[in-house]
Each structure stands twice: as structure tokens, then as C-alpha cells.
Design an enzyme around this catalytic site. Structure first.
Site, PDB file in Angstrom:
ATOM      1  N   HIS A  61       0.825  -1.220   0.000  1.00  0.00           N
ATOM      2  CA  HIS A  61       0.000   0.000   0.000  1.00  0.00           C
ATOM      3  C   HIS A  61       0.856   1.267   0.000  1.00  0.00           C
ATOM      4  CE1 HIS A  61      -3.192  -2.868   1.507  1.00  0.00           C
ATOM      5  NE2 HIS A  61      -3.745  -2.326   0.443  1.00  0.00           N
ATOM      6  N   GLU A 105     -15.334   0.475  -4.900  1.00  0.00           N
ATOM      7  CA  GLU A 105     -15.115  -0.964  -4.629  1.00  0.00           C
ATOM      8  C   GLU A 105     -16.410  -1.688  -5.014  1.00  0.00           C
ATOM      9  OE1 GLU A 105     -12.903  -3.484  -3.402  1.00  0.00           O
ATOM     10  OE2 GLU A 105     -14.742  -4.549  -3.972  1.00  0.00           O
ATOM     11  N   ASP A 133     -18.914  -0.479 -10.050  1.00  0.00           N
ATOM     12  CA  ASP A 133     -17.882  -0.970 -10.975  1.00  0.00           C
ATOM     13  C   ASP A 133     -16.978   0.196 -11.352  1.00  0.00           C
ATOM     14  OD1 ASP A 133     -17.964  -2.903 -14.073  1.00  0.00           O
ATOM     15  OD2 ASP A 133     -16.351  -1.805 -13.085  1.00  0.00           O
ATOM     16  N   GLY A 134     -15.701   0.039 -11.052  1.00  0.00           N
ATOM     17  CA  GLY A 134     -14.751   1.118 -11.335  1.00  0.00           C
ATOM     18  C   GLY A 134     -14.623   1.436 -12.813  1.00  0.00           C
ATOM     19  N   ASP A 152      -6.279  -0.467  -7.351  1.00  0.00           N
ATOM     20  CA  ASP A 152      -5.850  -1.462  -6.361  1.00  0.00           C
ATOM     21  C   ASP A 152      -6.783  -2.661  -6.510  1.00  0.00           C
ATOM     22  OD1 ASP A 152      -5.901  -1.528  -2.692  1.00  0.00           O
ATOM     23  OD2 ASP A 152      -4.970  -2.862  -4.182  1.00  0.00           O
ATOM     24  N   SER A 153      -6.679  -3.321  -7.643  1.00  0.00           N
ATOM     25  CA  SER A 153      -7.681  -4.347  -7.976  1.00  0.00           C
ATOM     26  C   SER A 153      -7.084  -5.743  -7.832  1.00  0.00           C
ATOM     27  CB  SER A 153      -8.143  -4.164  -9.425  1.00  0.00           C
ATOM     28  OG  SER A 153      -7.109  -4.620 -10.289  1.00  0.00           O
ATOM     29  N   THR A 154      -7.980  -6.705  -7.896  1.00  0.00           N
ATOM     30  CA  THR A 154      -7.555  -8.084  -8.026  1.00  0.00           C
ATOM     31  C   THR A 154      -6.896  -8.245  -9.396  1.00  0.00           C
ATOM     32  OG1 THR A 154      -9.865  -8.361  -8.668  1.00  0.00           O
ATOM     33  CG2 THR A 154      -9.236  -9.198  -6.509  1.00  0.00           C
ATOM     34  N   ASP A 155      -6.340  -9.406  -9.661  1.00  0.00           N
ATOM     35  CA  ASP A 155      -5.698  -9.633 -10.969  1.00  0.00           C
ATOM     36  C   ASP A 155      -6.757  -9.634 -12.063  1.00  0.00           C
ATOM     37  OD1 ASP A 155      -2.846 -11.768 -10.048  1.00  0.00           O
ATOM     38  OD2 ASP A 155      -3.211  -9.608  -9.936  1.00  0.00           O
ATOM     39  N   PRO A 159     -14.494  -9.385 -12.547  1.00  0.00           N
ATOM     40  CA  PRO A 159     -14.847  -7.953 -12.667  1.00  0.00           C
ATOM     41  C   PRO A 159     -13.623  -7.055 -12.872  1.00  0.00           C
ATOM     42  CG  PRO A 159     -15.107  -8.690 -10.397  1.00  0.00           C
ATOM     43  CD  PRO A 159     -14.864  -9.911 -11.229  1.00  0.00           C
TER      44      PRO A 159
HETATM   45  N1  SAM Z   1      -3.921  -5.519  -2.997  1.00  0.00           N
HETATM   46  C1  SAM Z   1      -4.660  -6.498  -3.727  1.00  0.00           C
HETATM   47  C2  SAM Z   1      -3.923  -6.970  -4.935  1.00  0.00           C
HETATM   48  O1  SAM Z   1      -2.984  -6.341  -5.360  1.00  0.00           O
HETATM   49  O2  SAM Z   1      -4.301  -8.040  -5.433  1.00  0.00           O
HETATM   50  C3  SAM Z   1      -6.004  -5.937  -4.091  1.00  0.00           C
HETATM   51  C4  SAM Z   1      -6.839  -5.778  -2.868  1.00  0.00           C
HETATM   52  S1  SAM Z   1      -8.437  -5.241  -3.028  1.00  0.00           S
HETATM   53  C5  SAM Z   1      -9.180  -6.314  -1.895  1.00  0.00           C
HETATM   54  C6  SAM Z   1      -8.976  -5.775  -4.613  1.00  0.00           C
HETATM   55  C7  SAM Z   1     -10.416  -5.356  -4.809  1.00  0.00           C
HETATM   56  O3  SAM Z   1     -10.711  -5.048  -6.168  1.00  0.00           O
HETATM   57  C8  SAM Z   1     -11.437  -6.445  -4.430  1.00  0.00           C
HETATM   58  O4  SAM Z   1     -12.070  -6.090  -3.234  1.00  0.00           O
HETATM   59  C9  SAM Z   1     -12.411  -6.503  -5.608  1.00  0.00           C
HETATM   60  O5  SAM Z   1     -13.757  -6.635  -5.200  1.00  0.00           O
HETATM   61  C10 SAM Z   1     -12.141  -5.158  -6.274  1.00  0.00           C
HETATM   62  N2  SAM Z   1     -12.524  -5.083  -7.700  1.00  0.00           N
HETATM   63  C11 SAM Z   1     -12.304  -5.983  -8.677  1.00  0.00           C
HETATM   64  N3  SAM Z   1     -12.819  -5.546  -9.851  1.00  0.00           N
HETATM   65  C12 SAM Z   1     -13.380  -4.315  -9.597  1.00  0.00           C
HETATM   66  C13 SAM Z   1     -14.073  -3.356 -10.397  1.00  0.00           C
HETATM   67  N4  SAM Z   1     -14.298  -3.570 -11.717  1.00  0.00           N
HETATM   68  N5  SAM Z   1     -14.501  -2.214  -9.807  1.00  0.00           N
HETATM   69  C14 SAM Z   1     -14.294  -1.993  -8.482  1.00  0.00           C
HETATM   70  N6  SAM Z   1     -13.660  -2.873  -7.652  1.00  0.00           N
HETATM   71  C15 SAM Z   1     -13.202  -4.021  -8.226  1.00  0.00           C
END
Ligand code: SAM
Length: 275
Positions: A61, A105, A133-134, A152-155, A159
């Protein structure tokens, strides 16, 4: 002894011994597991992938947030996409002068669990939390309205897939002010080099060739080393414009770490040269 494992790649598992399970279930978007481990404290998994651990999330972070914010002359309006665990919000709010911070988020269960178990706080007066949805949010956001966008999203699965696309980057470029930065997590240099090359190539197309890669250690992530991609139409990110104000709580970022994070190993330089 109970163990939880993440299959980080073919033939590669990260396994952690578990003291107790805090939550195990599924939201409308993903499987969610939150456990307390012996080695790394509380660990959040989404669809089986480690998102953060209490022990090492500060590397991630602080790298994601403080590199763009200290490379920007005066960040005021910031957007975070994803980040439902609250870590990026915590770091952005350490910066004096933040006028507005929007967190988009998609999954309300993530923010709920983060508040219940990870000490996340979403009640700051400049913070607006949207469960949306971002991708759609940025597509509809006003032009030149932001100084920094953090993804800061999932891979790029489910989504999150569209958050790594050239179309999304084009909307980010439109929403940023001329001196704005887009910074995002862009995967493992050890195990996801094709992803990194795709992200960098798409960012360069969206930002007239002005995209860079920087690194930070994240022990619980695949390969233990993580990459971040950053782009700006005008600014250069590799130097901090100022040091941290006295009293800002930091454990990773410093002006020296900032600059050093852009010193890439040769295999990465060579991979990016070919773009
Ligand atoms: N630090 C982590 C990483 O690098 O993998 C990411 C942490 S954070 C929990 C990732 C977040 O992205 C998840 O909570 C997921 O729900 C969110 N996410 C995924 N796709 C998204 C989208 N299209 N819009 C908003 N949030 C999204």
C-alpha cells in the site's frame, strides 16, 4: 494444524498455518476467505488469491500510494478503484491537502469485512465510498477532474479484467488533469511477465508512451516481488518532489526507496525495451 494454500502458479503453493477462520463465504462477485494465520496475521483471500496480509501489506500500500502522491506537486483529488480492504485509503489520507478521495469498490462484503476484522475506516469527511464498478465509474467521470487514480484491484480476472484494458486507460487519461498520475498494481515480475508487458504496452498507447514500471517486495504475493505501473502525460514519477511530512507513519516508503523502486533488473529492462 489447519493450513490454507494459494496455488500461485503451476507447481507453486503458498501455504499458511491457520489459528482461526474469521469468514468463509461467497459474495455476488467472488469467494472470500479471511483467516488469522500464525506467521502473517490476518490474511484476506479472494477467489483463492492472497489480497493482503497484516504482516506485509504496508510494502504494497505504501508503494502503490506514496510513489504517485509524492511525485505529484500537490495531489488534491484522488480516486481509488478496488481497494476495499482499506489499506490504500489509509495511506492516501496521510497526505495533507487531500480535498476529495473516492473509493469505488465493487463488493460491499469486502468493505464490510475489512471494517469488522481489518480495522478499515471509511468515515473520513473527504472520503466518498461507492460500491460500484470502477470501469463504469471512470467511463462516466468528468474530464480533468482528478490528480491521481490508483487501481488497487484483483488480478485481471472476473470484474477486474476491464481494469487492465486500453479503453479503461484511455478514460483514465481523460479524467486526469494534465499533471495527473495513474498508478496500478501490475502483477509479478517473476511469474506474470506477459501481463506486465501487456499492461505497459496498453498504458503507453493510452498515455502517449509515458508509462513506467516500479517494484516493491510483497512476501505473500506470487514470487515475493511485485510490480506497479504508473503513467502520466506530463510528469516524471521516479523522483519524489518532497520528503514525508514529520509524523507521517511509514514503514516502507522514503525518497530513496521511491527512486530505487524504478531501478529494474536487466531482464525487466530488456522485456520492456521490446515493447
Ligand atoms: N492488494 C490487492 C492486490 O494487489 O491483489 C487488491 C486488494 S483489493 C481487496 C482488490 C479489490 O478489487 C477487491 O475487493 C475486488 O472486489 C475489487 N474489484 C475488482 N474488480 C473491480 C471493479 N471492476 N470495480 C471496483 N472494484 C473491483
Amino acid at each position: 494444524m489447519l493450513w490454507v494454500s494459494e496455488r500461485q502458479a503451476e507447481g507453486l503453493l503458498l501455504s499458511l498455518s491457520v489459528k482461526r477462520t474469521l469468514f468463509a463465504g461467497r459474495s455476488q462477485y467472488q469467494d472470500i476467505l479471511l483467516v488469522e494465520t500464525h506467521r502473517y496475521g490476518k490474511v484476506l483471500f479472494l477467489d483463492g488469491a492472497v489480497q493482503l496480509s497484516e504482516a506485509d501489506e504496508f510494502f504494497y500500500h505504501e508503494a502503490l500510494v506514496h510513489v504517485p502522491l509524492f511525485a505529484h506537486p500537490a495531489p488534491r483529488d484522488v480516486l481509488i478503484i478496488g481497494g476495499g480492504d482499506g489499506g490504500a485509503v489509509r495511506e492516501v489520507l496521510k497526505h495533507p491537502g487531500i480535498r476529495s478521495l473516492t473509493l469505488v469498490e465493487i463488493d460491499p462484503l469486502v468493505t464490510r469485512l475489512a471494517q469488522e476484522h481489518l480495522g478499515a475506516r471509511f468515515d473520513h469527511p473527504v472520503l466518498r465510498l461507492l460500491h460500484a464498478d470502477g470501469i463504469r465509474h471512470v467511463a462516466q467521470a468528468p474530464s480533468e477532474s482528478l490528480d491521481v487514480i490508483l487501481v488497487d484491484s484483483t488480478d485481471p480476472v472476473g470484474p477486474a479484467q476491464g481494469l487492465f484494458s486500453e479503453e479503461f486507460f484511455g478514460h483514465c487519461a481523460r479524467c486526469l488533469r494534465p499533471q495527473g498520475f495513474l498508478a496500478m498494481q501490475s502483477g509479478s515480475p517473476i511469474l506474470q511477465l506477459p501481463l506486465i508487458k501487456d499492461v505497459q504496452a496498453a498504458l503507453r498507447r493510452g498515455f502517449s508512451g509515458r508509462a513506467w514500471l516500479y517494484l516493491a517486495p510483497v512476501p505473500t504475493y506470487p514470487g515475493g516481488l511485485w510490480s506497479f505501473s504508473i503513467a502520466s502525460m506530463v510528469l516524471q514519477p521516479s523522483q519524489a518532489l518532497r520528503d514525508a511530512p514529520r509524523g507521517m507513519a511509514l514503514r516502507h516508503w522514503s525518497p530513496q526507496v521511491h527512486q530505487g523502486s524504478f531501478a529494474l533488473p536487466r531482464f525487466l529492462q530488456d522485456a520492456l525495451k521490446s515493447l
